[in-house]
Design a protein around this motif. Structure first.
Motif, PDB file in Angstrom:
ATOM      1  N   ARG A 120      -8.650  -5.131   3.574  1.00 46.14           N
ATOM      2  CA  ARG A 120      -8.285  -6.486   3.126  1.00 46.14           C
ATOM      3  C   ARG A 120      -6.791  -6.545   2.792  1.00 46.14           C
ATOM      4  O   ARG A 120      -6.108  -7.518   3.110  1.00 46.14           O
ATOM      5  N   LEU A 121      -6.283  -5.495   2.130  1.00 44.40           N
ATOM      6  CA  LEU A 121      -4.867  -5.479   1.759  1.00 44.40           C
ATOM      7  C   LEU A 121      -3.970  -5.349   2.993  1.00 44.40           C
ATOM      8  O   LEU A 121      -2.896  -5.947   3.056  1.00 44.40           O
ATOM      9  N   ALA A 178      -5.025  -0.254  -9.043  1.00 42.00           N
ATOM     10  CA  ALA A 178      -6.027  -0.960  -8.237  1.00 42.00           C
ATOM     11  C   ALA A 178      -6.136  -2.415  -8.692  1.00 42.00           C
ATOM     12  O   ALA A 178      -6.211  -3.336  -7.873  1.00 42.00           O
ATOM     13  N   VAL A 212      -9.419 -10.949   9.400  1.00 42.50           N
ATOM     14  CA  VAL A 212      -8.688 -11.839   8.502  1.00 42.50           C
ATOM     15  C   VAL A 212      -9.112 -11.520   7.071  1.00 42.50           C
ATOM     16  O   VAL A 212     -10.302 -11.412   6.781  1.00 42.50           O
ATOM     17  N   SER A 213      -8.124 -11.370   6.194  1.00 45.10           N
ATOM     18  CA  SER A 213      -8.403 -11.114   4.772  1.00 45.10           C
ATOM     19  C   SER A 213      -9.158 -12.303   4.185  1.00 45.10           C
ATOM     20  O   SER A 213      -8.828 -13.455   4.457  1.00 45.10           O
ATOM     21  N   SER A 221      -5.289  -5.792  -6.590  1.00 46.12           N
ATOM     22  CA  SER A 221      -6.242  -6.891  -6.401  1.00 46.12           C
ATOM     23  C   SER A 221      -5.611  -8.216  -6.815  1.00 46.12           C
ATOM     24  O   SER A 221      -5.784  -9.242  -6.171  1.00 46.12           O
ATOM     25  N   ILE A 264     -11.950  -6.068  -3.069  1.00 48.73           N
ATOM     26  CA  ILE A 264     -10.642  -5.640  -2.581  1.00 48.73           C
ATOM     27  C   ILE A 264     -10.820  -4.302  -1.869  1.00 48.73           C
ATOM     28  O   ILE A 264     -11.404  -3.377  -2.434  1.00 48.73           O
ATOM     29  N   LEU A 273      -8.923  -1.492   1.264  1.00 53.45           N
ATOM     30  CA  LEU A 273      -7.712  -1.134   2.013  1.00 53.45           C
ATOM     31  C   LEU A 273      -7.525  -2.090   3.194  1.00 53.45           C
ATOM     32  O   LEU A 273      -6.422  -2.586   3.449  1.00 53.45           O
ATOM     33  N   PHE A 322     -10.381   0.555  -5.568  1.00 54.07           N
ATOM     34  CA  PHE A 322     -10.327  -0.893  -5.302  1.00 54.07           C
ATOM     35  C   PHE A 322     -11.740  -1.469  -5.281  1.00 54.07           C
ATOM     36  O   PHE A 322     -12.014  -2.514  -5.868  1.00 54.07           O
ATOM     37  N   LEU A 326      -3.700  -8.714   4.672  1.00 53.46           N
ATOM     38  CA  LEU A 326      -3.410  -9.790   3.722  1.00 53.46           C
ATOM     39  C   LEU A 326      -2.436 -10.832   4.287  1.00 53.46           C
ATOM     40  O   LEU A 326      -2.671 -12.033   4.182  1.00 53.46           O
ATOM     41  N   ARG A 369      -2.976 -14.788  -1.395  1.00 53.04           N
ATOM     42  CA  ARG A 369      -3.792 -15.819  -0.760  1.00 53.04           C
ATOM     43  C   ARG A 369      -3.557 -17.182  -1.405  1.00 53.04           C
ATOM     44  O   ARG A 369      -3.558 -18.203  -0.742  1.00 53.04           O
ATOM     45  N   LEU A 428       0.823  -1.211   0.000  1.00 52.26           N
ATOM     46  CA  LEU A 428       0.000   0.000   0.000  1.00 52.26           C
ATOM     47  C   LEU A 428       0.854   1.257   0.000  1.00 52.26           C
ATOM     48  O   LEU A 428       0.546   2.224  -0.703  1.00 52.26           O
ATOM     49  N   SER A 484      -3.203  -9.242  -4.215  1.00 50.39           N
ATOM     50  CA  SER A 484      -3.958  -9.768  -3.074  1.00 50.39           C
ATOM     51  C   SER A 484      -4.337 -11.222  -3.307  1.00 50.39           C
ATOM     52  O   SER A 484      -4.185 -12.078  -2.449  1.00 50.39           O
TER      53      SER A 484
END
Lengths: 75, 328
Positions: free
Chosen positions: B288-289, A62, B275-276, A66, B284, B286, B248, B292, A73, A4, A69
């Motif tokens: 969640r990130l 963005a 928890v993400s 994503s 998505i 802020l 996002f 992460l 995971r 970020l 992200s």
């Protein structure tokens, strides 16, 4: 968190890049704004186009975030 | 206005907000004005119009300032935020269509245009003053709806609205004061003080939510200060975390949609930790990130949002300095 901070930095640096491009490329190209309405219009249109490009760039950031992200995971 | 008078109004704003928030925490029980804190294991039910407290304290202080000679800028710094807050209150008591809300949020810009409280020559750092007489009013209207949605998107955790906007308000107050725009500086500080009073009851574990009334007011004050103090680009940079968060959400949800209508959630709460979400298609955000890599407590996430906001406010200050410090 690092992602970020990096995203915000990249967004800021690219915005400064847009401003530099407007001041060093677009403004000299559209000299004579006081006398010519077309030059004035062109100056605003080109500046807005660059700003729109920056917004698209933010959009791409963005998407990148994503993706990152999801990879985070998955991995 | 003297420094003593200035300080008195800021302190009054803080004290009034603190007391009014306490009143809301103690007495608001109506089912329509109660929301569920979904990030707590016991899901407590809390008043969701806490923003009414700092709306009242801020507006009273700015009204006093206007009566003491605040001028047109002082007037729009009361009226525009109140219009935005009224729209937020409407949304707090009844669900608004996700397409109607952005249209309604164009309205706070109208007082700025009606009273001509703007200069259609924004000062762009590194570029200078540009003349956009026809375009600027349209940008004014759009700015309110963009900023309101962006600020609202970050108001998701206990204390996150206050912590994410305080650095922006402090920056705007400092630059406005240095440049000589006294009224926008007072508005920023009065709202900052009001938010601190509210934070006493909104910090983790919260006893009250700010609601849309609160986030809309904060967004409208920031936007009006940016327009009247000619700090449009600086404010844009300071609000980068909020704007990116909004991006996002729009990108990952595929357009403007109500979060309540969307079944997928960006995060889950497990044993009090955020928890993400592991699901690929979930929105998505802020938060969640931030969560992460490691699950985090709600207060820790709010502090990280504050850190991001402080960082972007420093970048905003650098933008202002790069552009060349100017006097009014």
């Amino acid at each position: 968190m690092k992602t970020l901070l990096a995203l915000i930095t990249v967004a800021w640096v690219s915005l400064i890049g847009v401003l530099i491009a407007i001041s060093t490329i677009i403004l000299p190209l559209t000299q004579g704004v006081e006398s010519s309405p077309t030059a004035g219009l062109l100056r605003v249109a080109l500046s807005l186009a660059l700003f729109a490009a920056w917004l698209v760039w933010l959009f791409e950031l963005a998407l990148f975030a994503s993706l990152k992200s999801r990879q985070g995971r998955d991995g | 206005m003297s420094v003593v008078g200035f300080a008195f109004l800021v302190l009054l704003s803080f004290a009034a907000s603190w007391m009014l928030t306490w009143v809301i925490v103690k007495y608001v029980r109506s089912a329509r004005l109660i929301g569920v804190d979904v990030h707590k294991p016991d899901r407590p039910r809390l008043p969701k119009i806490g923003g009414l407290a700092f709306t009242a304290s801020y507006s009273t202080v700015m009204l006093l300032h206007w009566l003491l000679g605040g001028g047109i800028v002082g007037l729009v710094l009361v009226v525009s935020p109140l219009v935005a807050a009224a729209i937020g209150l409407l949304e707090d008591v009844r669900e608004l269509n996700p397409w109607v809300k952005p249209l309604l949020l164009l309205l706070p810009g109208i007082p700025v245009l009606l009273f001509s409280a703007y200069i259609p020559y924004p000062i762009i750092p590194l570029v200078g003053s540009i003349r956009i007489t026809l375009l600027y009013p349209l940008l004014v209207l759009a700015a309110y709806t963009v900023v309101a949605n962006a600020v609202n998107s970050v108001d998701v955790l206990n204390g996150s609205l206050v912590l994410s906007t305080l650095p922006v308000l402090i920056l705007l107050a400092a630059i406005s004061w240095l440049v000589g725009w006294e009224t926008p500086a007072l508005a920023s500080l009065a709202l900052g003080a009001s938010l601190l009073g509210f934070l006493r009851y909104n910090w983790y574990p919260a006893r009250v939510f700010s609601g849309n009334i609160g986030s809309n007011l904060v967004a409208a004050v920031i936007t009006t200060v940016a327009i009247t103090a000619r700090l449009e680009v600086v404010t844009l940079v300071a609000l980068l975390p909020h704007i990116l968060n909004e991006f996002f959400i729009i990108v990952s949800m595929g357009g403007l949609k109500s979060g309540k209508a969307f079944a997928a959630r960006p995060i889950r709460v497990v044993k009090g930790m955020i928890v993400s979400s592991p699901r690929l298609g979930d929105p998505i955000t802020l938060v969640r990130l931030i969560t992460l890599q490691n699950p985090m407590g709600e207060a820790a996430v709010s502090k990280r949002i504050a850190l991001l906001s402080a960082y972007s406010s420093i970048l905003a200050l650098m933008t202002y300095l790069i552009g060349g410090v100017r006097l009014r």
